[in-house]
Scaffold this active site. Structure first.
Site, PDB file in Angstrom:
ATOM      1  N   GLU A 286      70.909 -83.930 -81.180  1.00 22.23           N
ATOM      2  CA  GLU A 286      71.938 -82.915 -81.363  1.00 22.23           C
ATOM      3  C   GLU A 286      72.996 -83.014 -80.322  1.00 22.23           C
ATOM      4  O   GLU A 286      73.268 -82.013 -79.797  1.00 22.23           O
ATOM      5  CB  GLU A 286      71.126 -81.583 -81.346  1.00 22.23           C
ATOM      6  CG  GLU A 286      69.852 -81.392 -82.351  1.00 22.23           C
ATOM      7  CD  GLU A 286      69.052 -79.980 -81.768  1.00 22.23           C
ATOM      8  OE1 GLU A 286      69.598 -79.394 -80.888  1.00 22.23           O
ATOM      9  OE2 GLU A 286      68.204 -79.705 -82.669  1.00 22.23           O
ATOM     10  N   GLY A 288      76.870 -82.692 -78.801  1.00 26.65           N
ATOM     11  CA  GLY A 288      77.979 -82.049 -79.218  1.00 26.65           C
ATOM     12  C   GLY A 288      78.996 -82.603 -78.402  1.00 26.65           C
ATOM     13  O   GLY A 288      79.607 -83.326 -78.504  1.00 26.65           O
ATOM     14  N   ARG A 289      78.836 -81.733 -76.885  1.00 22.21           N
ATOM     15  CA  ARG A 289      79.835 -82.250 -75.881  1.00 22.21           C
ATOM     16  C   ARG A 289      80.201 -83.712 -75.622  1.00 22.21           C
ATOM     17  O   ARG A 289      81.300 -84.081 -75.706  1.00 22.21           O
ATOM     18  CB  ARG A 289      79.335 -81.664 -74.651  1.00 22.21           C
ATOM     19  CG  ARG A 289      80.505 -81.748 -73.401  1.00 22.21           C
ATOM     20  CD  ARG A 289      79.695 -81.169 -72.119  1.00 22.21           C
ATOM     21  NE  ARG A 289      78.990 -79.866 -72.421  1.00 22.21           N
ATOM     22  CZ  ARG A 289      79.249 -78.841 -72.092  1.00 22.21           C
ATOM     23  NH1 ARG A 289      80.430 -78.728 -71.589  1.00 22.21           N
ATOM     24  NH2 ARG A 289      78.703 -78.045 -72.298  1.00 22.21           N
ATOM     25  N   TYR A 329      82.278 -69.975 -67.541  1.00 23.16           N
ATOM     26  CA  TYR A 329      81.394 -70.514 -66.703  1.00 23.16           C
ATOM     27  C   TYR A 329      81.928 -71.103 -65.432  1.00 23.16           C
ATOM     28  O   TYR A 329      81.320 -71.842 -64.606  1.00 23.16           O
ATOM     29  CB  TYR A 329      81.011 -71.879 -67.164  1.00 23.16           C
ATOM     30  CG  TYR A 329      80.660 -71.782 -68.929  1.00 23.16           C
ATOM     31  CD1 TYR A 329      79.628 -71.159 -69.159  1.00 23.16           C
ATOM     32  CD2 TYR A 329      81.024 -72.634 -69.496  1.00 23.16           C
ATOM     33  CE1 TYR A 329      79.046 -71.356 -70.414  1.00 23.16           C
ATOM     34  CE2 TYR A 329      80.815 -72.749 -70.961  1.00 23.16           C
ATOM     35  CZ  TYR A 329      79.776 -72.023 -71.349  1.00 23.16           C
ATOM     36  OH  TYR A 329      79.326 -71.992 -72.676  1.00 23.16           O
ATOM     37  N   CYS A 355      96.040 -60.271 -70.006  1.00 20.75           N
ATOM     38  CA  CYS A 355      95.696 -59.286 -69.063  1.00 20.75           C
ATOM     39  C   CYS A 355      94.190 -59.086 -68.601  1.00 20.75           C
ATOM     40  O   CYS A 355      93.696 -58.031 -68.809  1.00 20.75           O
ATOM     41  CB  CYS A 355      96.214 -57.897 -69.382  1.00 20.75           C
ATOM     42  SG  CYS A 355      97.977 -57.961 -70.081  1.00 20.75           S
ATOM     43  N   GLU A 356      93.852 -60.045 -67.689  1.00 21.89           N
ATOM     44  CA  GLU A 356      92.585 -60.100 -67.301  1.00 21.89           C
ATOM     45  C   GLU A 356      92.658 -60.825 -65.805  1.00 21.89           C
ATOM     46  O   GLU A 356      93.102 -61.950 -66.054  1.00 21.89           O
ATOM     47  CB  GLU A 356      91.587 -60.860 -68.017  1.00 21.89           C
ATOM     48  CG  GLU A 356      91.243 -60.048 -69.274  1.00 21.89           C
ATOM     49  CD  GLU A 356      90.207 -58.836 -69.221  1.00 21.89           C
ATOM     50  OE1 GLU A 356      89.534 -58.688 -68.117  1.00 21.89           O
ATOM     51  OE2 GLU A 356      90.201 -58.091 -70.257  1.00 21.89           O
ATOM     52  N   TYR A 383      83.537 -76.823 -77.145  1.00 21.96           N
ATOM     53  CA  TYR A 383      83.696 -75.500 -76.768  1.00 21.96           C
ATOM     54  C   TYR A 383      85.057 -74.993 -76.194  1.00 21.96           C
ATOM     55  O   TYR A 383      85.396 -74.229 -75.448  1.00 21.96           O
ATOM     56  CB  TYR A 383      82.716 -75.287 -75.645  1.00 21.96           C
ATOM     57  CG  TYR A 383      81.417 -76.021 -76.098  1.00 21.96           C
ATOM     58  CD1 TYR A 383      80.547 -75.135 -76.948  1.00 21.96           C
ATOM     59  CD2 TYR A 383      80.791 -77.204 -75.565  1.00 21.96           C
ATOM     60  CE1 TYR A 383      79.415 -75.678 -77.479  1.00 21.96           C
ATOM     61  CE2 TYR A 383      79.783 -77.782 -75.958  1.00 21.96           C
ATOM     62  CZ  TYR A 383      78.837 -77.074 -76.930  1.00 21.96           C
ATOM     63  OH  TYR A 383      77.696 -77.428 -77.207  1.00 21.96           O
TER      64      TYR A 383
HETATM   65  C1  LIG Z   1      74.725 -76.397 -78.197  1.00 21.77           C
HETATM   66  C2  LIG Z   1      73.467 -76.958 -78.525  1.00 21.77           C
HETATM   67  C3  LIG Z   1      73.502 -78.447 -78.706  1.00 21.77           C
HETATM   68  C4  LIG Z   1      74.466 -79.196 -77.973  1.00 21.77           C
HETATM   69  O1  LIG Z   1      74.654 -79.118 -77.025  1.00 21.77           O
HETATM   70  P1  LIG Z   1      75.812 -80.169 -76.140  1.00 21.77           P
HETATM   71  O2  LIG Z   1      75.419 -79.929 -74.791  1.00 21.77           O
HETATM   72  O3  LIG Z   1      77.180 -79.796 -76.701  1.00 21.77           O
HETATM   73  O4  LIG Z   1      75.148 -81.870 -76.502  1.00 21.77           O
HETATM   74  C5  LIG Z   1      72.386 -78.874 -79.426  1.00 21.77           C
HETATM   75  N1  LIG Z   1      71.198 -78.233 -79.673  1.00 21.77           N
HETATM   76  C6  LIG Z   1      71.277 -76.782 -79.456  1.00 21.77           C
HETATM   77  C7  LIG Z   1      70.151 -76.239 -80.110  1.00 21.77           C
HETATM   78  C8  LIG Z   1      72.067 -76.240 -78.928  1.00 21.77           C
HETATM   79  O5  LIG Z   1      72.128 -75.058 -79.201  1.00 21.77           O
END
Ligand SMILES: *Cc1c(COP(=O)(O)O)cnc(C)c1O
Length: 427
Positions: A286, A288-289, A329, A355-356, A383
């Site tokens: 899974e 993403g980044r 973060y 304004c923060e 993100y």
């Molecule tokens: C956010 C998330 C990902 C992706 O994470 P990355 O660090 O962006 O690879 C995969 N699985 C779940 C369940 C997530 O919440």
């Protein structure tokens, strides 16, 4: 290889200068490189192929929440990606982008009934269930629509991902998944429910991991559970190790995706050979980044320079509502001048107009800039836009996708009128 580099003194995305993009589309502006997206996805796909796996034995489910623009989803879908979603809205996005719902897995601790129904109607591949109450609700909803829900339990392997506490998810104190010690019981319950079909197991221990050791440790614990379940005649068809591989923001050296997958597949294959006469189990990811993070930058224009007694501020037209990671973060993003720097630099905090006090994008950066200069916040593809908000009634940035020397506007800038179009005055 970076697809964002200087050519003739000007920062480019592939063959297009960021300067020209800012002039044409305005700022703040997200710019993505198609070549970078393809390259990053291919690192996963190629490692799967090299291990002798095909569609039925490996599936990369891109994490939609990291960057959910339809063009990005469409591109990855065409490359063969599945999708990891965390809401019904994300499922509709995947479908709108031409993605295949049967390659969708549904994660998240708070799935609503409507979301479950929607996902069942679209026959998604699997629900990653995170608690017993969710399991019962899903069983009920599946019964109502006359289906059996394919289910994987998200187990919490209790390994330390050694990353930022806000993006570490695999420890006991996190809200995610079921405790490792409770997993067997949860599976027994799941197996007893009439509208649930147990098909897999998943985990996701955190994000921005630089080393794969914690992931391989989690794999070992997942394998142990699969064996215990098999002994009780509960046979799983897939294991999903989650996402989490990090990227280089500054000088981090994340494990190359191919190396990590190579080690992971070697362990899986050795285990299957030893215990299951080589019978394959489908392996899922899974990420993403690691697919979108370094495929995008955020361009912003310097509005004012404020030279204070103790600090200098570069006030830019992007803000925490456009890129929330620093405020959320304390994340570090590289800052590059779009025109290659010359002249004397000064140290600035790069801040937005919101304004923060938390509205900063980068701190203590040495920059030779004047008002009107363009800056690129690097590694902003993941993100970034997905976390953007309309705080301070700021329209969200436009997004463009660069493909060689071609430019595609993939989301136009929001207009102020659109920001309050859904509201009404009470008379
Ligand atoms: C956010 C998330 C990902 C992706 O994470 P990355 O660090 O962006 O690879 C995969 N699985 C779940 C369940 C997530 O919440």
């Amino acid at each position: 290889m970076s697809h964002f580099s200087y050519r003739n003194g000007s920062l480019h995305a592939e063959s297009v200068s960021l300067d020209s993009l800012a002039r044409q589309y305005g700022t703040p502006l997200y710019v993505y490189s198609k070549a970078a997206l393809v390259e990053n996805f291919s690192a996963y796909a190629n490692a799967c192929k090299q291990s002798g796996r095909d569609d039925s034995t490996a599936l990369v489910c891109y994490s939609v929440k990291s960057n959910s623009n339809l063009a990005v989803l469409n591109l990855l879908g065409k490359l063969g990606s599945g999708f990891d979603i965390v809401s019904g809205g994300e499922l509709l996005r995947v479908i709108a982008a031409g993605g295949d719902p049967r390659r969708v897995i549904f994660s998240g601790v708070g799935k609503g009934r409507d979301e479950m129904r929607l996902a069942l109607e679209h026959d998604i591949l699997c629900f990653n269930v995170e608690s017993i109450p969710e399991l019962h609700r899903l069983n009920e909803v599946a019964g109502e629509v006359g289906k059996r829900a394919r289910v994987s339990l998200r187990v919490n392997p209790n390994v330390d991902a050694k990353t930022h506490p806000y993006i570490s998810t695999g420890l006991k104190e996190n809200k995610f998944g079921v405790a490792y010690e409770d997993a067997l019981d949860c599976y027994r319950t799941a197996a007893s429910l009439p509208h649930i079909e147990v098909v897999g197991i998943d985990c996701h221990i955190g994000s921005q991991l630089l080393d794969d050791a914690p992931l391989l440790e989690a794999l070992d614990k997942v394998i142990e559970l699969i064996d215990q379940l098999a002994a009780e005649n509960i046979h799983l068809h897939h294991l999903d190790i989650g996402g989490g591989i990090g990227i280089t923001y500054d000088d981090e050296k994340p494990v190359p995706v191919g190396d990590y997958l190579g080690r992971l597949f070697a362990r899986v294959d050795a285990w299957r050979k030893e215990k299951y006469a080589g019978k394959a189990i489908k392996v899922m990811f899974e990420p993403g980044r690691s697919i979108v993070g370094n495929a995008g930058v955020l361009i912003t224009e310097v509005q004012y320079l404020k030279h204070g007694e103790t600090k200098n501020f570069a006030v830019v037209d992007a803000a925490m509502n456009d890129l929330m990671r620093p405020a959320l973060y304390e994340a570090w993003h590289g800052v590059k001048t779009v025109r290659e720097q010359s002249g004397t630099a000064q140290v600035y905090d790069v801040v937005g107009p919101v304004c923060e006090s938390g509205d900063w994008l980068a701190r203590s950066r040495s920059l030779a800039i004047e008002p009107g200069a363009l800056l690129a916040l690097m590694s902003a593809g993941a993100y970034g836009m997905t976390m953007a908000s309309n705080y301070n009634t700021r329209g969200r940035a436009a997004e463009v996708l660069v493909d060689g020397d071609r430019v595609h506007l993939i989301r136009r800038r929001e207009t102020p009128a659109e920001l309050f179009a859904l509201e009404s005055i009470v008379s």
